[in-house]
Design a protein around this motif. Structure first.
Motif, PDB file in Angstrom:
ATOM      1  N   PRO A  63      13.341  44.531  21.255  1.00  0.00           N
ATOM      2  CA  PRO A  63      13.597  45.919  21.671  1.00  0.00           C
ATOM      3  C   PRO A  63      12.341  46.769  21.549  1.00  0.00           C
ATOM      4  O   PRO A  63      11.457  46.496  20.726  1.00  0.00           O
ATOM      5  N   ASN A 120      21.366  39.516  21.983  1.00  0.00           N
ATOM      6  CA  ASN A 120      21.802  40.115  20.721  1.00  0.00           C
ATOM      7  C   ASN A 120      22.505  39.092  19.824  1.00  0.00           C
ATOM      8  O   ASN A 120      23.513  39.384  19.174  1.00  0.00           O
ATOM      9  N   GLU A 166      26.084  45.781  27.227  1.00  0.00           N
ATOM     10  CA  GLU A 166      25.045  45.196  26.385  1.00  0.00           C
ATOM     11  C   GLU A 166      23.830  44.731  27.177  1.00  0.00           C
ATOM     12  O   GLU A 166      22.708  44.800  26.683  1.00  0.00           O
ATOM     13  N   ASP A 221      24.789  51.525  30.622  1.00  0.00           N
ATOM     14  CA  ASP A 221      23.841  52.031  29.631  1.00  0.00           C
ATOM     15  C   ASP A 221      23.511  50.961  28.597  1.00  0.00           C
ATOM     16  O   ASP A 221      23.583  51.192  27.383  1.00  0.00           O
ATOM     17  N   GLY A 223      21.498  48.012  26.250  1.00  0.00           N
ATOM     18  CA  GLY A 223      20.285  47.991  25.448  1.00  0.00           C
ATOM     19  C   GLY A 223      19.347  46.870  25.819  1.00  0.00           C
ATOM     20  O   GLY A 223      18.215  46.817  25.325  1.00  0.00           O
ATOM     21  N   GLU A 272      13.065  54.114  24.671  1.00  0.00           N
ATOM     22  CA  GLU A 272      14.380  54.453  24.114  1.00  0.00           C
ATOM     23  C   GLU A 272      14.904  53.361  23.180  1.00  0.00           C
ATOM     24  O   GLU A 272      16.003  53.475  22.647  1.00  0.00           O
ATOM     25  N   ARG A 318      15.130  49.959  24.086  1.00  0.00           N
ATOM     26  CA  ARG A 318      15.758  48.852  24.793  1.00  0.00           C
ATOM     27  C   ARG A 318      14.777  47.681  24.926  1.00  0.00           C
ATOM     28  O   ARG A 318      13.563  47.866  24.927  1.00  0.00           O
TER      29      ARG A 318
END
Length: 302
Positions: free
Chosen positions: A26, A61, A74, A145, A147, A176, A178
């Motif tokens: 990220p 993730n 996600e 939206d 990540g 942000e 991501r």
């Protein structure tokens, strides 16, 4: 975060992806680089559960895509700008995706505005230009939206303004927090966009590093200007460097800029310019992948 662990995909005797182990963190734009046929698109498809690995695993993730409870929230992806139904309007295409994932129409209008398609929302997808379909694909990727984001050649078909918009969008998304993975053949654009790169060839990992580390690895020389050029050149050669001249300056290879400065200072020799000249991202990429190109055009005489 995206992880691949010894990820492998075979088609008959051909290994499209060969025990690939990588990590996309990220907060970074990670460029996914490699020649045609290197396995980039196949890797992305396995991350998204569209292709089943022959071996190893791909995780988003910490879980496989099929295990994600709300995958659109996600991970978002643009792999094929032509995947939308040509008979639907841009807004209806996104509304279908939104309703299938419990997302309201307000978000549809938000992403249309974000990608610059608010004025074309009622046009049918089949009537949109390639660049506009690319923007629609980006809107679909952002709908939940997520990540984690994957983009396969996102600037294909875009004009210079659109390419610049994608560049800033990718960097804003990473800022942000991501994880953004972007494949591209445009090395100049990747040099402006990516923080890190994953380079693969013939399905295998060639290198994973920051763009800065990659350039430093292929640093070619240091440009040095001094009114005591001759004496400084002899000092540098005595320290093991190779020294050439160019337009009244020294081109020094084998010593870092800081070492050159220290040597000059220790001998009381003035230095008016000290400029490391590292390889461009394109130069570094071509050197790394020169043995991985499947099809190479015959060079013509110049």
């Amino acid at each position: 975060m995206i992880e691949t662990r010894r990820l492998t995909k075979r088609y008959g005797k051909t290994r499209a992806v060969d025990e690939l182990t990588t990590k996309v963190e990220p907060g970074h734009v990670t460029g996914f680089l490699g020649p045609n046929g290197a396995g980039k698109s196949t890797t992305m498809r396995m991350v998204l559960g569209l292709d089943r690995p022959t071996g190893g695993e791909a995780l988003v993730n910490g879980r496989r895509y099929a295990e994600l409870r709300r995958p659109v929230h996600e991970v978002g992806a643009l792999l094929d700008a032509g995947a939308a139904h040509g008979g639907r309007t841009a807004r209806d295409h996104l509304r279908v995706l939104a309703r299938a994932n419990g997302i309201g129409d307000r978000r549809v209008d938000e992403v249309l505005e974000l990608v610059g398609l608010a004025g074309a929302a009622t046009r049918r997808v089949g009537a949109l230009s390639l660049g506009m379909r690319q923007r629609l694909g980006v809107a679909a990727a952002l709908l939940g939206d997520p990540g984690v984001l994957l983009f396969d050649e996102p600037v294909n078909g875009l004009d210079p303004e659109g390419i610049r918009w994608v560049r800033h969008l990718m960097r804003d998304l990473a800022a942000e927090g991501r994880a953004v993975l972007v494949s591209s053949h445009l090395m100049g654009e990747m040099a402006l966009t990516a923080d890190r790169v994953i380079v693969i060839g013939r399905g295998r990992l060639v290198l994973e590093a920051s763009v800065r580390e990659l350039r430093a690895r292929f640093q070619e020389d240091v440009l040095v200007r001094s009114p005591e050029r001759g004496e400084l050149g002899r000092v540098l050669e005595g320290a093991g460097a190779s020294v050439a001249t160019e337009d009244g300056a020294l081109l020094v290879r084998g010593l870092a800029a800081a070492d050159i400065a220290d040597l000059a200072a220790s001998r009381g020799l003035p230095v008016h310019e000290l400029t490391p000249r590292g390889a461009s991202l394109e130069d570094a990429y071509l050197r790394l992948t020169e043995d991985s190109v499947e099809y190479r055009a015959k060079e013509t005489a110049r």
